[in-house]
Design a protein around this motif. Structure first.
Motif: not given
Length: 183
Positions: A118-131
């Motif tokens: 599998a190959l993929g992408f996404g985003s994560v958020k913790g507190g006031s930051s995200s990446t």
């Protein structure tokens, strides 16, 4: 000679029955759950002094999965990964989209072994930051059919996750348990 012909027909009949569950055109929907926990430590050296920091991380993932058999024994599909992250420095959540391919090998009347990439992408958020992140995983798995159209699955994947703002890859091995419906 009659015994050889009998066993050939028996083998053909069993093989046809087994492959009927994952033949071309079959669609699947289901999901997986996984849990991982680990400790990470890093040492920084500046001049003659060094400093070691450690952190524990816990991840819980729920992933709805859908796919289609493009040929007998070969599936392509997509996994939507929903993740809850926890560490000694904070917590967060994320979502990812991972298209995948699987090759199934019949290993018994109701049992299949598969390999997945599998190959993929996404985003994560913790507190006031995200990446954002990119991820790939590869590994073996097994499907056991409880009924003709319901299978329980287990997979052991090597995962590599890279965050956008970091040069380091987060590598891990994760056990996934799931349930798939074939129609």
């Amino acid at each position: 000679m009659k015994k050889i012909i009998f066993y050939l027909f028996l083998f053909y009949g069993i093989s046809t029955h087994v492959n009927a569950q994952i033949q071309k055109g079959t669609k699947t929907i289901g999901g997986q759950i996984s849990f991982s926990s680990r400790s990470v430590s890093s040492t920084a050296t500046i001049g003659s002094s060094s400093r070691t920091e450690s952190e524990s991380q816990t991840n819980l993932s729920l992933a709805p999965i859908g796919g289609i058999m493009i040929t007998d024994n070969i599936m392509v599909g997509t996994e939507v990964k929903l993740v809850v992250l926890g560490s000694s420095s904070g917590s967060g959540s994320g979502i990812g989209l991972l298209p995948f391919g699987r090759y199934y090998y019949p290993a018994g009347e109701k049992f299949y072994i598969f390999g997945e990439l599998a190959l993929g992408f996404g985003s994560v958020k913790g507190g006031s930051s995200s990446t954002s992140f990119s991820e790939w995983h590869i590994g073996p798995g097994a499907s056991y059919f409880l009924k003709d159209n319901v299978a329980i699955e287990a997979a052991l994947n090597f995962n590599s996750l890279k965050y956008k703002d970091s040069s380091l890859a987060n590598n891990s091995t994760t056990l996934h348990i799931g349930l798939q419906f074939y129609f």
